[in-house]
Design a protein around this motif. Sequence first.
Motif, PDB file in Angstrom:
ATOM      1  N   GLY A 134       0.750  -1.127  -0.010  1.00 25.32           N
ATOM      2  CA  GLY A 134       0.027   0.071   0.033  1.00 25.32           C
ATOM      3  C   GLY A 134       0.884   1.403   0.000  1.00 25.32           C
ATOM      4  N   SER A 135       1.828   1.319  -0.812  1.00 15.42           N
ATOM      5  CA  SER A 135       2.791   2.323  -0.863  1.00 15.42           C
ATOM      6  C   SER A 135       2.212   3.602  -1.515  1.00 15.42           C
ATOM      7  CB  SER A 135       3.896   1.887  -1.259  1.00 15.42           C
ATOM      8  OG  SER A 135       4.835   1.153  -1.096  1.00 15.42           O
ATOM      9  N   MET A 136       2.584   4.920  -1.186  1.00 16.51           N
ATOM     10  CA  MET A 136       2.305   5.931  -1.758  1.00 16.51           C
ATOM     11  C   MET A 136       2.803   6.148  -3.257  1.00 16.51           C
ATOM     12  SD  MET A 136       0.032   8.016  -0.475  1.00 16.51           S
ATOM     13  CE  MET A 136       0.507   9.392  -1.673  1.00 16.51           C
ATOM     14  N   ASP A 137       3.830   5.649  -3.190  1.00 20.44           N
ATOM     15  CA  ASP A 137       4.729   5.775  -4.675  1.00 20.44           C
ATOM     16  C   ASP A 137       5.331   4.461  -4.958  1.00 20.44           C
ATOM     17  OD1 ASP A 137       7.750   5.802  -4.061  1.00 20.44           O
ATOM     18  OD2 ASP A 137       6.613   6.702  -2.442  1.00 20.44           O
ATOM     19  N   ALA A 138       5.699   4.398  -6.633  1.00 15.93           N
ATOM     20  CA  ALA A 138       5.930   3.162  -7.091  1.00 15.93           C
ATOM     21  C   ALA A 138       7.351   2.748  -6.656  1.00 15.93           C
ATOM     22  CB  ALA A 138       5.898   3.126  -8.698  1.00 15.93           C
ATOM     23  N   SER A 139       8.413   3.787  -6.042  1.00 14.83           N
ATOM     24  CA  SER A 139       9.433   3.504  -5.613  1.00 14.83           C
ATOM     25  C   SER A 139       9.547   3.196  -3.995  1.00 14.83           C
ATOM     26  CB  SER A 139      10.396   4.722  -5.847  1.00 14.83           C
ATOM     27  OG  SER A 139      10.767   4.936  -7.123  1.00 14.83           O
ATOM     28  N   ASN A 140       8.501   3.223  -3.553  1.00 10.70           N
ATOM     29  CA  ASN A 140       8.308   2.376  -2.205  1.00 10.70           C
ATOM     30  C   ASN A 140       8.939   3.304  -1.198  1.00 10.70           C
ATOM     31  OD1 ASN A 140       6.422  -0.201  -2.597  1.00 10.70           O
ATOM     32  ND2 ASN A 140       8.175  -0.223  -4.103  1.00 10.70           N
ATOM     33  N   PHE A 141       8.709   4.528  -0.834  1.00 16.09           N
ATOM     34  CA  PHE A 141       9.180   5.218   0.120  1.00 16.09           C
ATOM     35  C   PHE A 141       8.309   5.131   1.585  1.00 16.09           C
ATOM     36  CE2 PHE A 141       8.926   9.375   2.792  1.00 16.09           C
ATOM     37  CZ  PHE A 141      10.311   9.193   3.567  1.00 16.09           C
ATOM     38  N   ILE A 142       6.954   5.327   1.500  1.00 17.24           N
ATOM     39  CA  ILE A 142       6.178   5.151   2.532  1.00 17.24           C
ATOM     40  C   ILE A 142       4.767   4.704   2.065  1.00 17.24           C
ATOM     41  CG2 ILE A 142       5.214   7.706   2.317  1.00 17.24           C
ATOM     42  CD1 ILE A 142       5.418   7.860   5.539  1.00 17.24           C
ATOM     43  N   THR A 143       3.980   4.063   3.122  1.00 13.54           N
ATOM     44  CA  THR A 143       2.789   3.674   2.815  1.00 13.54           C
ATOM     45  C   THR A 143       1.607   4.600   3.206  1.00 13.54           C
ATOM     46  OG1 THR A 143       2.340   2.668   5.003  1.00 13.54           O
ATOM     47  CG2 THR A 143       3.559   1.053   3.451  1.00 13.54           C
ATOM     48  N   VAL A 144       0.483   4.291   3.054  1.00 13.09           N
ATOM     49  CA  VAL A 144      -0.735   5.021   3.457  1.00 13.09           C
ATOM     50  C   VAL A 144      -0.839   4.536   4.939  1.00 13.09           C
ATOM     51  CG1 VAL A 144      -1.939   5.188   1.081  1.00 13.09           C
ATOM     52  CG2 VAL A 144      -2.266   3.221   2.501  1.00 13.09           C
ATOM     53  N   ASP A 145      -1.537   5.278   5.643  1.00 15.26           N
ATOM     54  CA  ASP A 145      -1.780   5.009   7.005  1.00 15.26           C
ATOM     55  C   ASP A 145      -2.784   4.067   7.693  1.00 15.26           C
ATOM     56  OD1 ASP A 145      -4.071   6.796   6.529  1.00 15.26           O
ATOM     57  OD2 ASP A 145      -3.371   8.363   7.935  1.00 15.26           O
ATOM     58  N   LYS A 146      -3.187   3.233   6.347  1.00 11.85           N
ATOM     59  CA  LYS A 146      -4.109   2.064   6.732  1.00 11.85           C
ATOM     60  C   LYS A 146      -3.565   0.967   6.119  1.00 11.85           C
ATOM     61  CE  LYS A 146      -7.601   4.982   8.213  1.00 11.85           C
ATOM     62  NZ  LYS A 146      -6.714   6.024   8.183  1.00 11.85           N
ATOM     63  N   PRO A 147      -4.158  -0.137   6.446  1.00  9.14           N
ATOM     64  CA  PRO A 147      -3.772  -1.575   5.626  1.00  9.14           C
ATOM     65  C   PRO A 147      -4.149  -1.600   4.316  1.00  9.14           C
ATOM     66  CG  PRO A 147      -5.006  -1.833   7.664  1.00  9.14           C
ATOM     67  CD  PRO A 147      -5.303  -0.405   7.374  1.00  9.14           C
ATOM     68  N   PRO A 148      -3.657  -2.268   3.351  1.00  8.70           N
ATOM     69  CA  PRO A 148      -3.885  -1.901   2.021  1.00  8.70           C
ATOM     70  C   PRO A 148      -5.118  -2.834   1.243  1.00  8.70           C
ATOM     71  CG  PRO A 148      -2.009  -3.735   2.189  1.00  8.70           C
ATOM     72  CD  PRO A 148      -2.686  -3.243   3.657  1.00  8.70           C
ATOM     73  N   ALA A 149      -6.019  -3.378   1.950  1.00 10.95           N
ATOM     74  CA  ALA A 149      -6.717  -4.553   1.526  1.00 10.95           C
ATOM     75  C   ALA A 149      -7.764  -3.813   0.546  1.00 10.95           C
ATOM     76  CB  ALA A 149      -7.755  -5.166   2.338  1.00 10.95           C
ATOM     77  N   ALA A 150      -8.049  -2.549   0.664  1.00  8.94           N
ATOM     78  CA  ALA A 150      -8.926  -1.883  -0.227  1.00  8.94           C
ATOM     79  C   ALA A 150      -8.031  -1.386  -1.329  1.00  8.94           C
ATOM     80  CB  ALA A 150      -9.606  -0.649   0.434  1.00  8.94           C
ATOM     81  N   LEU A 151      -6.980  -0.945  -1.304  1.00  6.87           N
ATOM     82  CA  LEU A 151      -6.101  -0.704  -2.245  1.00  6.87           C
ATOM     83  C   LEU A 151      -5.834  -2.098  -3.227  1.00  6.87           C
ATOM     84  CD1 LEU A 151      -3.350   1.489  -0.386  1.00  6.87           C
ATOM     85  CD2 LEU A 151      -5.668   2.230  -1.854  1.00  6.87           C
ATOM     86  N   TRP A 152      -5.464  -3.165  -2.576  1.00  7.39           N
ATOM     87  CA  TRP A 152      -5.352  -4.369  -3.213  1.00  7.39           C
ATOM     88  C   TRP A 152      -6.591  -4.457  -4.374  1.00  7.39           C
ATOM     89  CZ3 TRP A 152      -4.809  -8.166   1.228  1.00  7.39           C
ATOM     90  CH2 TRP A 152      -3.499  -7.939   1.724  1.00  7.39           C
ATOM     91  N   VAL A 153      -7.937  -4.226  -4.408  1.00 10.05           N
ATOM     92  CA  VAL A 153      -8.825  -4.471  -5.190  1.00 10.05           C
ATOM     93  C   VAL A 153      -8.860  -3.450  -6.174  1.00 10.05           C
ATOM     94  CG1 VAL A 153     -11.459  -4.478  -5.261  1.00 10.05           C
ATOM     95  CG2 VAL A 153     -10.390  -5.499  -3.346  1.00 10.05           C
ATOM     96  N   MET A 154      -8.620  -2.124  -5.852  1.00  8.82           N
ATOM     97  CA  MET A 154      -8.605  -1.269  -6.938  1.00  8.82           C
ATOM     98  C   MET A 154      -7.551  -1.277  -7.726  1.00  8.82           C
ATOM     99  SD  MET A 154     -10.163   2.304  -4.694  1.00  8.82           S
ATOM    100  CE  MET A 154      -9.206   2.089  -2.991  1.00  8.82           C
ATOM    101  N   GLY A 155      -6.299  -1.577  -6.972  1.00 11.83           N
ATOM    102  CA  GLY A 155      -5.083  -1.628  -7.947  1.00 11.83           C
ATOM    103  C   GLY A 155      -5.301  -2.975  -8.905  1.00 11.83           C
ATOM    104  N   LEU A 156      -5.749  -4.013  -8.453  1.00 15.19           N
ATOM    105  CA  LEU A 156      -6.051  -5.187  -9.451  1.00 15.19           C
ATOM    106  C   LEU A 156      -6.774  -4.581 -10.741  1.00 15.19           C
ATOM    107  CD1 LEU A 156      -6.514  -7.958  -7.038  1.00 15.19           C
ATOM    108  CD2 LEU A 156      -4.442  -7.588  -8.643  1.00 15.19           C
ATOM    109  N   SER A 157      -8.113  -3.860 -10.081  1.00 16.63           N
ATOM    110  CA  SER A 157      -8.948  -3.328 -11.250  1.00 16.63           C
ATOM    111  C   SER A 157      -8.052  -2.371 -12.287  1.00 16.63           C
ATOM    112  CB  SER A 157     -10.178  -2.465 -10.423  1.00 16.63           C
ATOM    113  OG  SER A 157     -10.910  -2.034 -11.683  1.00 16.63           O
TER     114      SER A 157
END
Length: 686
Positions: free
Chosen positions: A98-121
């Motif tokens: 659930g990183s904020m950027d593709a170079s993986n500096f910092i994550t969002v402040d929530k777990p990433p499950a919702a981002l997994w769904v939207m990212g796969l879409s």
Amino acid sequence: MTVRDGLTTAFRVPRRAPAPASFTRAGRHTRRTAARRLPALWRGRVGDPRWVRPALLALLIGTAVLYLWDLGATGYANTYYAAAVQAGTQSWRAWLFGSMDASNFITVDKPPAALWVMGLSGRIFGFNAWSMLAPQALMGVATVGLLYATVRRWSGPGAGLLAGAALALTPVAVLMFRFNNPDALLVLCLVAAAYAVVRAVDAAATRAGVWWTALAGALIGLGFLTKMLQAFLVLPALAAVILLASAAPLRRRLVQLAAGAGALVASVGWYVLLVDLWPSDARPYIGGSTDNTLLDLVLGYNGLGRLLGGEGNGGGGGGGSSTGFGGTAGIGRMFNSAFGGQISWLLPAALVALVAGLWLTRREPRTDRTRAALVLWGGWMIVTGLVFSVMGGTIHPYYAVALAPGLVGTLGVGGREVWRRRDHPAAGVALALTVAATAGWSVVLLRRTPEFLPWLRWVVAVAGIVAAVALLVPAGTWQRLGRDAGRRVLPVVLLGALLGGAGGSVAYAVQTAATAHQGSIVGAGPATGSAMGGGPGGGQGGPGGGQPPAGQAPPDGGGQGGGQGGGPGEAATSSELTTLLTAADSRWAAATVSAQSASGLELASGTAVMAIGGFTGSDAAPSLAQFQAYVAAGDVHWFVASGGQGGGPGGGEDSVGTQISEWVAAHYSATDVGGTTVYDLTQPSS
């Protein structure tokens, strides 16, 4: 003749091609079977009234239209999460964490499950606003369908349809199922867990009961990976139903609960271990944590910090007030200007229905399904509502979407039970009181937005009064007036009850669907004009609300189509700055203070932008020494000045954002690019 016999006969024709299926007996049978499928889909279950299945299909189709219509107008909605979704389509590691950027500096402040769904879409259909938001809307349709199925099993199709329709038209549900916050997946997981518990109670005497309970635990675990401890608010109600209503012996009930607990721990533990055992220098910093661990995020910022307040979470004083978002903590918070129009339209009715339903079922056996349903949905409503009411930390009105299924489920079950026993004097009084209280409260809420459909409050008031008075008349009185009198009065009563109880909520829901919502602080319905308390249109600041994102103009219509100024909306980044970032070939095209500022730059350019300090700029990542090392290694090309005093939103004088901003200003020359101040970190000033 059977299908098999027909096929055998057809293929025994010597030296001739098989006759077309349409000319064989088997073909005629197949066509007749196919012809029955659509009517069977329309008719529904055997024994159901004919109106049930058409009503359910109309509910689901109507919900889909409401949630999907003109969805693209919302744009990237909350750019904070949209940037993380974009990063997940560019890097599988960013998707996993659930990183904020593709170079993986910092994550969002929530777990990433919702981002997994939207990212796969986004990976399947390409990243854009529609591919990001459509899964959220479809989750809403699935949630409404699952809620119907869950309520129906114990309380019948009428109660299920009432609960499903009420959820679909709850203003905050319309908002969140058309938005990219994690709440949509959270609510879907919780309703699915409730369905699994209902099935577990029905199958308590078999092994299936244990498996259904385990599934419920796993779904709560997925909810935890969506929004952490908020998913646990329904656990008391789910456990109480299994303990109190299951027909199995106590020992078997305890085994079921143990299976559910084990599944929950396993479904959560794998990811916590994965993150915390992964070498910290090979994964992004855990946004919102103080020590770069997921466990600290769970227990701190997103745990006790939310309940008690404190640093990074507001609260901690001010006469019991938590933050400017949700208003003063207390038993009446769900009715205040921040939460009232989001969720509380039917709350008085649900509370009356809960009390009346429990009273009417007080003499039923322990395993009574109606009382079990009231324990399930009523417990969900009471526990979630009380926790939201007393929270001393950061709370936003849109959190109330997690309260909605419990509220409407209670209303559906309790309302059905009271209506079923309406010949009883107490039930008649309860019905009249429910309609009157709901209509009266709706008028109060509508008066908070006096410019929004000013005639509606009068319609609601009159309809509520007529329906309440009619419900107070004993059924025997209508019978004495004649058989036709009762038939004529019933539609009038139902219409009045619907207008009085749901007229305001439906109007707010439609207005919400017709309005584009953007930013990190959003609310359903028209603006209330509240300056604080988080009410829609309040113009509150909050994290990121006081400053526009770097490279962007102040958001136009941030939260409410022009009513709110909290957080960044989908404001435009200048073409000059976009071109500059796109041309950079370093690991991070740029760095800026706070994810609020970085998100707009990432979405505009499609590049990785380092979000110094995380969401508000207050996280201790990176340190000044770490940032200097990144610059020395050529990993960061540009530094984009944020709108704040160097520290960015929420940074402060001692924050890493302030320290880095001052160091950059002292060692590099400033350049204006499209109205934004930037520094070329590859060219130190002399």
